[in-house]
Design a protein around this motif. Structure first.
Motif, PDB file in Angstrom:
ATOM      1  N   PHE A  21      25.558  -6.037  20.262  1.00 28.17           N
ATOM      2  CA  PHE A  21      24.493  -5.098  19.947  1.00 28.17           C
ATOM      3  C   PHE A  21      24.138  -4.160  21.114  1.00 28.17           C
ATOM      4  CE2 PHE A  21      20.035  -3.976  19.919  1.00 28.17           C
ATOM      5  CZ  PHE A  21      19.810  -3.585  18.613  1.00 28.17           C
ATOM      6  N   ARG A  30      13.574  -0.071  27.957  1.00 29.33           N
ATOM      7  CA  ARG A  30      14.170  -0.632  29.193  1.00 29.33           C
ATOM      8  C   ARG A  30      13.601   0.050  30.433  1.00 29.33           C
ATOM      9  NH1 ARG A  30      18.643  -1.419  25.401  1.00 29.33           N
ATOM     10  NH2 ARG A  30      19.127   0.789  25.492  1.00 29.33           N
ATOM     11  N   GLU A  79      16.493 -13.021  30.968  1.00 28.73           N
ATOM     12  CA  GLU A  79      16.652 -12.208  29.753  1.00 28.73           C
ATOM     13  C   GLU A  79      17.270 -13.130  28.709  1.00 28.73           C
ATOM     14  OE1 GLU A  79      18.357  -8.235  27.604  1.00 28.73           O
ATOM     15  OE2 GLU A  79      19.344  -8.841  29.462  1.00 28.73           O
ATOM     16  N   LEU A  81      17.769 -12.958  25.444  1.00 25.33           N
ATOM     17  CA  LEU A  81      18.640 -12.454  24.361  1.00 25.33           C
ATOM     18  C   LEU A  81      19.294 -11.168  24.849  1.00 25.33           C
ATOM     19  CD1 LEU A  81      15.451 -12.926  22.658  1.00 25.33           C
ATOM     20  CD2 LEU A  81      17.307 -13.930  21.364  1.00 25.33           C
ATOM     21  N   SER A  82      20.417 -11.324  25.537  1.00 23.02           N
ATOM     22  CA  SER A  82      20.883 -10.237  26.401  1.00 23.02           C
ATOM     23  C   SER A  82      21.889  -9.282  25.767  1.00 23.02           C
ATOM     24  CB  SER A  82      21.442 -10.847  27.686  1.00 23.02           C
ATOM     25  OG  SER A  82      21.744  -9.856  28.591  1.00 23.02           O
ATOM     26  N   ALA A  83      22.619  -9.697  24.769  1.00 22.43           N
ATOM     27  CA  ALA A  83      23.632  -8.857  24.086  1.00 22.43           C
ATOM     28  C   ALA A  83      24.710  -8.336  25.029  1.00 22.43           C
ATOM     29  CB  ALA A  83      22.975  -7.750  23.280  1.00 22.43           C
ATOM     30  N   ARG A  87      20.381  -4.629  29.988  1.00 24.51           N
ATOM     31  CA  ARG A  87      19.017  -4.747  30.503  1.00 24.51           C
ATOM     32  C   ARG A  87      19.020  -5.521  31.827  1.00 24.51           C
ATOM     33  NH1 ARG A  87      13.764  -4.562  27.744  1.00 24.51           N
ATOM     34  NH2 ARG A  87      14.754  -3.899  25.830  1.00 24.51           N
ATOM     35  N   ASP A 105      22.815 -15.390  26.083  1.00 23.00           N
ATOM     36  CA  ASP A 105      22.983 -15.031  24.670  1.00 23.00           C
ATOM     37  C   ASP A 105      23.662 -16.190  23.946  1.00 23.00           C
ATOM     38  OD1 ASP A 105      22.746 -12.019  23.218  1.00 23.00           O
ATOM     39  OD2 ASP A 105      23.957 -13.506  22.117  1.00 23.00           O
ATOM     40  N   LEU A 106      23.370 -16.305  22.676  1.00 23.47           N
ATOM     41  CA  LEU A 106      23.931 -17.378  21.848  1.00 23.47           C
ATOM     42  C   LEU A 106      25.357 -17.046  21.422  1.00 23.47           C
ATOM     43  CD1 LEU A 106      23.306 -20.044  20.358  1.00 23.47           C
ATOM     44  CD2 LEU A 106      22.358 -18.697  18.503  1.00 23.47           C
ATOM     45  N   ASP A 132      23.739 -20.064  25.560  1.00 24.42           N
ATOM     46  CA  ASP A 132      22.910 -21.130  25.017  1.00 24.42           C
ATOM     47  C   ASP A 132      21.951 -20.537  23.977  1.00 24.42           C
ATOM     48  OD1 ASP A 132      21.692 -23.606  24.715  1.00 24.42           O
ATOM     49  OD2 ASP A 132      21.247 -23.869  26.850  1.00 24.42           O
ATOM     50  N   ASP A 133      21.381 -21.406  23.199  1.00 21.60           N
ATOM     51  CA  ASP A 133      20.284 -20.977  22.348  1.00 21.60           C
ATOM     52  C   ASP A 133      19.090 -20.691  23.268  1.00 21.60           C
ATOM     53  OD1 ASP A 133      18.663 -20.821  19.805  1.00 21.60           O
ATOM     54  OD2 ASP A 133      17.648 -22.429  20.851  1.00 21.60           O
ATOM     55  N   ALA A 134      18.450 -19.557  23.073  1.00 22.09           N
ATOM     56  CA  ALA A 134      17.368 -19.146  23.980  1.00 22.09           C
ATOM     57  C   ALA A 134      16.291 -20.223  24.100  1.00 22.09           C
ATOM     58  CB  ALA A 134      16.765 -17.831  23.498  1.00 22.09           C
ATOM     59  N   ASP A 154      13.819  -9.956  23.621  1.00 24.72           N
ATOM     60  CA  ASP A 154      14.125  -8.719  22.894  1.00 24.72           C
ATOM     61  C   ASP A 154      15.052  -9.055  21.722  1.00 24.72           C
ATOM     62  OD1 ASP A 154      14.181  -5.875  22.529  1.00 24.72           O
ATOM     63  OD2 ASP A 154      16.139  -5.824  23.511  1.00 24.72           O
ATOM     64  N   TYR A 156      16.357  -9.512  17.541  1.00 30.04           N
ATOM     65  CA  TYR A 156      16.388  -8.737  16.302  1.00 30.04           C
ATOM     66  C   TYR A 156      15.120  -9.121  15.563  1.00 30.04           C
ATOM     67  CZ  TYR A 156      21.498  -8.634  16.967  1.00 30.04           C
ATOM     68  OH  TYR A 156      22.764  -8.454  17.444  1.00 30.04           O
ATOM     69  N   PHE A 162      10.634 -17.822  19.380  1.00 26.40           N
ATOM     70  CA  PHE A 162      10.940 -18.066  20.792  1.00 26.40           C
ATOM     71  C   PHE A 162       9.694 -18.343  21.632  1.00 26.40           C
ATOM     72  CE2 PHE A 162      14.232 -15.160  19.119  1.00 26.40           C
ATOM     73  CZ  PHE A 162      15.326 -16.015  19.216  1.00 26.40           C
TER      74      PHE A 162
HETATM   75  N1  SAM Z   1      18.066  -7.100  25.049  1.00 30.21           N
HETATM   76  C1  SAM Z   1      19.230  -6.365  24.580  1.00 30.21           C
HETATM   77  C2  SAM Z   1      19.182  -4.915  25.084  1.00 30.21           C
HETATM   78  O1  SAM Z   1      18.141  -4.461  25.631  1.00 30.21           O
HETATM   79  O2  SAM Z   1      20.199  -4.203  24.946  1.00 30.21           O
HETATM   80  C3  SAM Z   1      19.402  -6.426  23.075  1.00 30.21           C
HETATM   81  C4  SAM Z   1      19.313  -7.808  22.443  1.00 30.21           C
HETATM   82  S1  SAM Z   1      19.787  -7.883  20.737  1.00 30.21           S
HETATM   83  C5  SAM Z   1      18.520  -7.056  19.911  1.00 30.21           C
HETATM   84  C6  SAM Z   1      19.545  -9.557  20.280  1.00 30.21           C
HETATM   85  C7  SAM Z   1      20.587 -10.572  20.805  1.00 30.21           C
HETATM   86  O3  SAM Z   1      20.073 -11.888  20.611  1.00 30.21           O
HETATM   87  C8  SAM Z   1      21.942 -10.556  20.123  1.00 30.21           C
HETATM   88  O4  SAM Z   1      22.942 -10.294  21.082  1.00 30.21           O
HETATM   89  C9  SAM Z   1      22.108 -11.984  19.544  1.00 30.21           C
HETATM   90  O5  SAM Z   1      23.431 -12.502  19.714  1.00 30.21           O
HETATM   91  C10 SAM Z   1      21.153 -12.786  20.388  1.00 30.21           C
HETATM   92  N2  SAM Z   1      20.588 -13.997  19.777  1.00 30.21           N
HETATM   93  C11 SAM Z   1      20.144 -14.174  18.500  1.00 30.21           C
HETATM   94  N3  SAM Z   1      19.608 -15.417  18.355  1.00 30.21           N
HETATM   95  C12 SAM Z   1      19.686 -16.012  19.569  1.00 30.21           C
HETATM   96  C13 SAM Z   1      19.280 -17.283  20.062  1.00 30.21           C
HETATM   97  N4  SAM Z   1      18.694 -18.188  19.277  1.00 30.21           N
HETATM   98  N5  SAM Z   1      19.503 -17.565  21.369  1.00 30.21           N
HETATM   99  C14 SAM Z   1      20.081 -16.661  22.183  1.00 30.21           C
HETATM  100  N6  SAM Z   1      20.498 -15.442  21.761  1.00 30.21           N
HETATM  101  C15 SAM Z   1      20.309 -15.124  20.476  1.00 30.21           C
END
Ligand code: SAM
Length: 427
Positions: A21, A30, A79, A81-83, A87, A105-106, A132-134, A154, A156, A162
């Motif tokens: 993403f 950001r 961070e 949920l880093s994608a 960031r 990130d997961l 890992d799971d956040a 950050d 979806y 969280f």
């Molecule tokens: N922070 C990023 C940025 O500024 O570009 C965008 C993050 S994006 C909106 C959300 C991310 O959260 C996705 O990459 C997804 O794989 C991850 N994600 C979803 N559920 C998660 C979880 N339970 N633990 C960790 N990461 C997760």
């Protein structure tokens, strides 16, 4: 191949797969976060040092649990949920004191992308990756010696899943940064879903964007209170299709007793759109108590608001609870604004940040919610009066008025609704 390179701030990221993403519209989010974190860390270091010196003076032998007695606190930003890692990489390169960042990130693909981007930007000494799971990762950092100075969420859509882990894994005085993009839910399109996700009923009103911020804040406060912690909002922003809040988290059971006086139910009149707040409770010092921290609970002095609006006799809708205390720290906001003005070359969206923060700084911070001039006049089928005339009429009557950054048509005022209708009638 479908390899794309993107530059933002001082980071250059490669998108190796379209499944990871990246949203260019969030550059403002950001940029603003970098400015806020920069000043937050400055304060945080100073606060920790002051606490350490105070302890030294008292010749206390108890070690500071969080910093191990070290006056130079370790600053770790998570961070969660880093994608792409964008960031985190920007935080590493653009925040002067970013000593340590964890980009989690997961998704395995996301973590591969983050690793690649860390190498590409030569920031491997500052950023660690985590797959890992956040929530699981944050729970592993609950112990005071392992907590983060700042956590950025950050996701979806909705961030509430969280929050339980986040509020426990932040250091005392640490910063939580939260984005929510599920605006339909927060802005009143589905109040029952909003209750399930955020523990508050949203309302479809013209001030729904500020209401969304206040629902988010009460939700974080409620999570924090379970662990005898509480929030102090420093900046709350509604922008584009999302909201972003910056809150400090502190520990203190005594302070948690003040929460009910910072929350209100919202009565929304279906006839004239009037909004009336009913505080959930309040506290006042008990005069017979020597310790000023010992408060006595009392019920709101005002009687509960009735089923019908006193202004137009139509029915009320009930929403909330919302956070009805201030949503910004004015002096902090001024400092962020000055920082961005003085370093505008650092931020692609500097002009926009300056515009938004100037409005935020002017907002009546102790007046929750607002009217919108078009909606007020729409109700009585009159042509809208110019904003300037409305504002001068309010000031002439001896009340305060400001805009809200969340709406161009907003009228934020401590004037009673009766006065608003009087002004409209004279037009
Ligand atoms: N922070 C990023 C940025 O500024 O570009 C965008 C993050 S994006 C909106 C959300 C991310 O959260 C996705 O990459 C997804 O794989 C991850 N994600 C979803 N559920 C998660 C979880 N339970 N633990 C960790 N990461 C997760």
């Amino acid at each position: 191949s479908n390899l794309k390179t993107i530059k933002e701030g001082q980071a250059e990221i490669c998108l190796t797969t379209e499944k990871v993403f990246y949203n260019p519209v969030q550059e403002f989010n950001r940029d603003l976060s970098i400015a806020v974190l920069t000043l937050f860390i400055e304060d945080y270091k100073a606060e920790k040092l002051a606490r350490f010196e105070k302890k030294q003076k008292k010749l206390e032998t108890v070690q500071d649990e969080e910093s191990g007695g070290n006056p130079e606190p370790k600053i770790t930003i998570l961070e969660a949920l880093s994608a792409t890692g964008l960031r985190s990489i920007r935080y590493a390169k653009e925040i002067p004191y970013a000593t340590n960042i964890i980009a989690n990130d997961l998704s395995e693909q996301a973590v591969e992308t983050i690793k690649h981007n860390i190498e590409h930007n030569q920031v491997s000494r500052i950023i660690e990756t985590s797959h890992d799971d956040a929530c699981m990762l944050m729970y592993k950092h609950k112990h005071p010696s392992k907590r983060f100075a700042a956590i950025d969420l950050d996701p979806y859509g909705c961030p509430s899943i969280f929050l339980d882990s986040a509020v426990q894994s932040i250091q005392d005085g640490g910063l939580l940064l939260v984005t929510a993009t599920d605006m339909a839910v927060l802005a009143g399109n589905s109040p029952e879903t909003c209750y399930c996700k955020y523990g508050a009923v949203s309302l479809k009103t013209k001030c729904c964007h500020e209401m969304a911020l206040r629902i988010m804040l009460q939700c974080i406060e409620q999570h924090a209170n379970r662990y005898s912690r509480y929030i102090v909002p420093i900046l709350s922003i509604s922008a584009d299709f999302y909201i972003r809040v910056f809150v400090k988290i502190y520990s203190g059971a005594v302070h948690c007793k003040k929460t009910t006086s910072k929350l209100s139910m919202v009565y929304h009149c279906t006839g004239c759109d009037n909004l009336t707040l009913q505080p959930l409770g309040g506290l006042k010092p008990n005069p017979s108590e020597k310790n000023p921290n010992q408060m006595k609970a009392y019920l709101p002095a005002a009687p509960p608001i009735g089923e019908y609006c006193t202004n137009c006799n139509q029915r009320h809708h009930l929403g909330g609870p919302i956070w009805s205390a201030p949503i910004h720290d004015e002096s902090f906001v001024s400092r962020v604004l000055t920082y961005v003005e003085e370093n505008s070359q650092l931020f692609g969206t500097a002009k926009r940040i300056e515009g938004v923060l100037s409005m935020v700084r002017e907002e009546l911070n102790d007046v929750p919610l607002y009217y919108t001039i078009d909606k007020l006049f729409g109700r009585v089928h009159l042509q809208t009066m110019p904003m300037l005339i409305m504002r001068s009429a309010i000031i002439n009557a001896g009340y305060k008025v400001s805009y809200s950054h969340a709406s161009k048509m907003s009228v934020k005022t401590n004037a009673p609704p009766q006065l608003m209708w009087d002004i409209i009638r004279t037009w």
